[in-house]
Design a protein around this motif. Structure first.
Motif, mmCIF file in Angstrom:
data_model
loop_
_atom_site.group_PDB
_atom_site.id
_atom_site.type_symbol
_atom_site.label_atom_id
_atom_site.label_comp_id
_atom_site.label_asym_id
_atom_site.label_seq_id
_atom_site.Cartn_x
_atom_site.Cartn_y
_atom_site.Cartn_z
ATOM 1 N N PHE A 153 16.372 37.205 31.021
ATOM 2 C CA PHE A 153 16.361 37.570 29.613
ATOM 3 C C PHE A 153 16.099 36.387 28.689
ATOM 4 O O PHE A 153 16.115 36.548 27.483
ATOM 5 N N GLY A 154 15.895 35.206 29.203
ATOM 6 C CA GLY A 154 15.550 34.085 28.352
ATOM 7 C C GLY A 154 16.717 33.396 27.700
ATOM 8 O O GLY A 154 16.545 32.452 26.949
ATOM 9 N N LYS A 155 17.935 33.849 27.963
ATOM 10 C CA LYS A 155 19.093 33.177 27.379
ATOM 11 C C LYS A 155 20.296 33.440 28.257
ATOM 12 O O LYS A 155 20.284 34.385 29.032
ATOM 13 N N VAL A 156 21.337 32.655 28.164
ATOM 14 C CA VAL A 156 22.525 32.924 28.974
ATOM 15 C C VAL A 156 23.284 34.081 28.341
ATOM 16 O O VAL A 156 23.147 34.370 27.156
ATOM 17 N N ALA A 157 24.098 34.742 29.180
ATOM 18 C CA ALA A 157 24.886 35.857 28.669
ATOM 19 C C ALA A 157 25.902 35.341 27.648
ATOM 20 O O ALA A 157 26.284 34.178 27.655
ATOM 21 N N ASP A 158 26.331 36.271 26.797
ATOM 22 C CA ASP A 158 27.191 35.826 25.703
ATOM 23 C C ASP A 158 28.539 35.335 26.185
ATOM 24 O O ASP A 158 29.033 34.309 25.723
ATOM 25 N N SER A 159 29.156 36.086 27.089
ATOM 26 C CA SER A 159 30.456 35.596 27.545
ATOM 27 C C SER A 159 30.801 36.175 28.903
ATOM 28 O O SER A 159 30.329 37.238 29.281
ATOM 29 N N LEU A 160 31.628 35.448 29.611
ATOM 30 C CA LEU A 160 32.142 35.891 30.910
ATOM 31 C C LEU A 160 33.656 35.858 30.818
ATOM 32 O O LEU A 160 34.250 34.819 30.544
ATOM 33 N N GLU A 161 34.275 37.019 31.010
ATOM 34 C CA GLU A 161 35.725 37.074 30.848
ATOM 35 C C GLU A 161 36.372 37.643 32.089
ATOM 36 O O GLU A 161 35.786 38.437 32.806
ATOM 37 N N LYS A 162 37.620 37.284 32.269
ATOM 38 C CA LYS A 162 38.396 37.823 33.383
ATOM 39 C C LYS A 162 39.283 38.921 32.825
ATOM 40 O O LYS A 162 39.919 38.745 31.795
ATOM 41 N N GLY A 163 39.308 40.054 33.512
ATOM 42 C CA GLY A 163 40.125 41.166 33.040
ATOM 43 C C GLY A 163 41.596 40.829 33.123
ATOM 44 O O GLY A 163 42.042 40.114 34.011
ATOM 45 N N THR A 164 42.368 41.415 32.201
ATOM 46 C CA THR A 164 43.792 41.078 32.155
ATOM 47 C C THR A 164 44.636 42.065 32.962
ATOM 48 O O THR A 164 45.664 41.700 33.507
ATOM 49 N N HIS B 30 43.772 44.047 35.756
ATOM 50 C CA HIS B 30 43.630 43.922 37.202
ATOM 51 C C HIS B 30 43.068 42.557 37.532
ATOM 52 O O HIS B 30 42.258 42.019 36.805
ATOM 53 N N GLU B 31 43.477 42.061 38.676
ATOM 54 C CA GLU B 31 43.070 40.707 39.004
ATOM 55 C C GLU B 31 41.615 40.640 39.451
ATOM 56 O O GLU B 31 41.007 39.588 39.391
ATOM 57 N N LEU C 229 31.013 45.618 33.486
ATOM 58 C CA LEU C 229 32.313 45.473 34.120
ATOM 59 C C LEU C 229 32.115 45.320 35.619
ATOM 60 O O LEU C 229 31.472 46.150 36.253
ATOM 61 N N ILE C 230 32.680 44.257 36.184
ATOM 62 C CA ILE C 230 32.527 43.986 37.606
ATOM 63 C C ILE C 230 33.881 44.117 38.271
ATOM 64 O O ILE C 230 34.815 43.396 37.927
ATOM 65 N N LYS C 231 33.984 45.027 39.230
ATOM 66 C CA LYS C 231 35.256 45.197 39.931
ATOM 67 C C LYS C 231 35.004 44.875 41.391
ATOM 68 O O LYS C 231 34.271 45.584 42.073
ATOM 69 N N ALA D 9 35.441 44.448 45.367
ATOM 70 C CA ALA D 9 36.065 45.239 46.415
ATOM 71 C C ALA D 9 37.137 44.423 47.124
ATOM 72 O O ALA D 9 37.186 43.202 47.014
ATOM 73 N N GLU D 10 37.977 45.122 47.898
ATOM 74 C CA GLU D 10 39.070 44.462 48.609
ATOM 75 C C GLU D 10 38.552 43.389 49.556
ATOM 76 O O GLU D 10 39.204 42.379 49.786
ATOM 77 N N GLU D 11 37.360 43.631 50.082
ATOM 78 C CA GLU D 11 36.797 42.734 51.086
ATOM 79 C C GLU D 11 36.674 41.301 50.597
ATOM 80 O O GLU D 11 36.795 40.370 51.352
ATOM 81 N N CYS D 12 36.387 41.160 49.293
ATOM 82 C CA CYS D 12 36.208 39.810 48.773
ATOM 83 C C CYS D 12 37.494 39.025 48.839
ATOM 84 O O CYS D 12 37.498 37.815 48.845
ATOM 85 N N TYR D 13 38.607 39.759 48.850
ATOM 86 C CA TYR D 13 39.887 39.097 48.849
ATOM 87 C C TYR D 13 40.498 39.076 50.232
ATOM 88 O O TYR D 13 41.680 38.882 50.384
#
Lengths: 82, 242
Positions: free
Chosen positions: B99-110, B112-113, B179-181, B183-187
């Motif tokens: 898209f020619g620019k970085v995304a506006d923000s990356l946040e961690k949900g409060t 769920h971990e 929104l990125i959730k 999976a259990e596998e990553c953990y």
């Protein structure tokens, strides 16, 4: 070359995509698919090692008798075995 | 190959450097193509969920290829093994190339971990799209969600990715959030050890291991067997001690 080398490309779900034999040694009848077994056994080791390092080329991850296995892992976990 | 003028003749085609290709595509061409993609899918499906899924599948294919391409071009052949690493890779590198620019923000949900959000004031794909009232919750950002899902899945971090509208005060058009959730596998244990993140599951496993080893203390062979089992379970720090 002292021995033949087998080159295999395996996708991320352990599905082989490509296989080639490089070398000038005549194929032994009794150990015809030996290199396939060796590379198959090395799959597990690669899966673990892939998570520990962020480099792409993993040299000499496994040995079998006198054959050495090395692998190149891409970003999408596509493994190229030698 | 792409027909760029032959400036220098190489004897072997394998020695020729890979061309980077044209970096920029006209925005209007993309807008037309994307609108056609959405319209075509609209004729094929009956409901919104199916339409979103189709857009996501289209984006998935893009994401898979973009991951390989960018790792080779931009990052000099270094893979991402950390969760935060891959997220920041998506947030900056992938967005910048697409898209020619970085995304506006990356946040961690409060709540769920395992939830993260990439948000953007105005998603490029949504700029020329208006949603009719009867398709209220539909978001063409599902295409971008598919791209992110493709990147994450192929890098070894399976996740469920969706796009949502978040209304912002003082702004006419709502903000879009991906929104990125994960999976259990990553953990899983292995991934946690690789990521070096403390986790309850890891501590439980480590607490259980000494009891396992105590029961097999009588024979040497059973000790070795336990060692082998530990290696197969990928608990690498413990396998050394046996």
């Amino acid at each position: 070359m002292a021995s033949t080398a087998c080159f295999m490309i395996v996708s991320r779900n352990d599905i082989p995509i490509y296989e080639a034999e490089v070398g000038s040694v005549p194929k032994k009848e009794d150990a015809a698919h030996q290199h396939q077994f060796i590379l198959h056994a090395a799959l597990d080791i690669v899966q673990d090692m892939a998570w520990t390092t962020s480099a792409m080329f993993l040299k000499a991850i496994d040995r079998f008798n006198d054959l050495v296995v090395s692998v190149y892992v891409t970003a999408g976990h596509i493994l190229s075995f030698v | 190959m792409i027909g760029v003028g032959k400036i220098k003749q190489y004897t072997n085609v394998l020695d020729r450097p890979l061309s980077k290709g044209k970096q920029e595509v006209s925005l209007s061409a993309f807008a037309f193509l994307f609108s056609e993609l959405v319209q075509y899918n609209q004729t094929q499906v009956d409901n919104i969920a199916e339409l979103e899924r189709r857009l996501e599948d289209a984006g998935y294919a893009v994401g898979a290829r973009v991951l390989e391409l960018l790792c080779h071009r931009e990052k000099g052949n270094r893979r991402e093994t950390r969760l935060l690493g891959i997220l920041s890779f998506i947030h900056s590198t992938v967005w910048k190339v697409l898209f020619g620019k970085v995304a506006d923000s990356l946040e961690k949900g409060t709540e769920h971990e395992d939830e993260y959000m990439i948000s953007e004031k105005e998603l490029l794909v949504n700029r020329f799209i208006s949603i009719p009232k009867d398709m209220g919750a539909f978001n063409c950002g599902a295409f971008v969600a598919g791209i992110v899902k493709g990147v994450l899945d192929n890098a070894g971090f399976p996740a469920v990715v969706t796009a949502h509208f978040v209304p912002v005060d003082g702004q006419q058009r709502p903000r879009t959030t991906i929104l990125i959730k994960f999976a259990e596998e990553c953990y899983s244990l292995n991934a946690r050890l690789a990521l070096r993140l403390p986790d309850i599951h890891v501590l439980d496993q480590l607490k259980r291991e000494p009891e396992q080893r105590k029961t097999s203390k009588n024979a040497k062979t059973s000790n070795d067997f336990t060692g082998w089992v530990l290696v197969r379970n990928n608990v690498t720090p413990l396998s050394c001690s046996t």
